[in-house]
Design an enzyme around this catalytic site. Structure first.
Site, PDB file in Angstrom:
ATOM      1  N   CYS A   1       0.827  -1.207   0.000  1.00  0.00           N
ATOM      2  CA  CYS A   1       0.000   0.000   0.000  1.00  0.00           C
ATOM      3  C   CYS A   1       0.861   1.257   0.000  1.00  0.00           C
ATOM      4  CB  CYS A   1      -0.924   0.000   1.216  1.00  0.00           C
ATOM      5  SG  CYS A   1      -2.325  -1.133   1.107  1.00  0.00           S
TER       6      CYS A   1
ATOM      7  N   CYS B   1      -5.601   1.555   3.937  1.00  0.00           N
ATOM      8  CA  CYS B   1      -4.367   1.500   3.146  1.00  0.00           C
ATOM      9  C   CYS B   1      -3.332   2.490   3.646  1.00  0.00           C
ATOM     10  CB  CYS B   1      -4.663   1.762   1.671  1.00  0.00           C
ATOM     11  SG  CYS B   1      -5.277   3.430   1.323  1.00  0.00           S
TER      12      CYS B   1
END
Length: 225
Positions: A108, A216
């Site tokens: 991420c 994320c």
């Protein structure tokens, strides 16, 4: 940016006011996901030339990439920009494309957090489509947020909208849903880390399922204004 508080209840007026105040220092973040069409319709109504940033991680469902183009065309959005990791960084840090499987946080960071940090530098305010009802981790969010780690503000015009309200307004406006919604995907991110959910789960429970991970990272470190 206290001038925005007086128009918080009307998403179109909020966006129009913010754009009038900030011009090119305002951008909208959109995943072109399950409920993205409504916020983007409000953006188009406020001003179709407002900058929209789409994080193309290289791991999206093909349906998302098709939907991104079709929805932008339908709404008449004229300023959508794809951003993402550089090929050199991906080659260096994720040469096999499997980083998501053993270190999803690092994946991420590479594919979302770091590209957005660079791309968002020119903007004082970023607009998001987050809602309180999406997950417990978002239950206290406000419409106007100040970043704890910078001077940047986040606007969340749909913060207090329920899933039912969003669906009703999308139907009223004849907005096309993301094609994966019909298959049970109520929150849509990268393909390897997203699964369908059933009616007993919150919308984001299909993201990073089975892991101690709920975000994320691009929305962390914001505090209410």
């Amino acid at each position: 940016m206290r001038q925005l508080t007086e128009v918080q209840e009307n998403p179109v007026l909020l966006l129009r006011k913010a754009h009038a105040l900030l011009g090119s220092r305002l951008a909208v973040m959109s995943s072109f996901g399950a409920e993205s069409a409504l916020l983007l319709a409000f953006v188009a109504e406020a001003d179709p030339d407002i900058k929209v940033l789409f994080l193309n991680t290289g791991k999206h469902f093909p349906q998302t990439l098709t939907y991104r183009q079709e929805l932008a065309d339908k709404l008449g959005l004229t300023n959508v920009e794809d951003i993402g990791p550089s090929p050199a960084q991906v080659s260096d840090r994720d040469p096999t494309g499997e980083l998501w499987a053993f270190d999803p946080d690092a994946c991420c960071n590479l594919r979302k957090v770091e590209p957005l940090q660079v791309a968002s530098l020119p903007y004082e305010v970023l607009v998001t489509g987050r809602k309180r009802g999406q997950a417990a981790t978002r239950a206290t969010m406000t419409i106007v947020e100040e970043r704890a780690d910078s001077q940047q503000l986040r606007l969340n015009p749909l913060a207090f909208w329920s899933a039912r309200d969003i669906q009703a307004e999308m139907q009223r406006r004849a907005l096309p849903p993301h094609p994966l919604v019909a298959e049970g995907y109520l929150s849509i991110g990268c393909a390897p880390c997203t699964r369908p959910v059933d009616g007993q789960e919150d919308a984001r429970s299909g993201r990073w399922s089975g892991l101690n991970k709920t975000e994320c990272g691009i929305h962390i470190a914001a505090k209410p204004l």
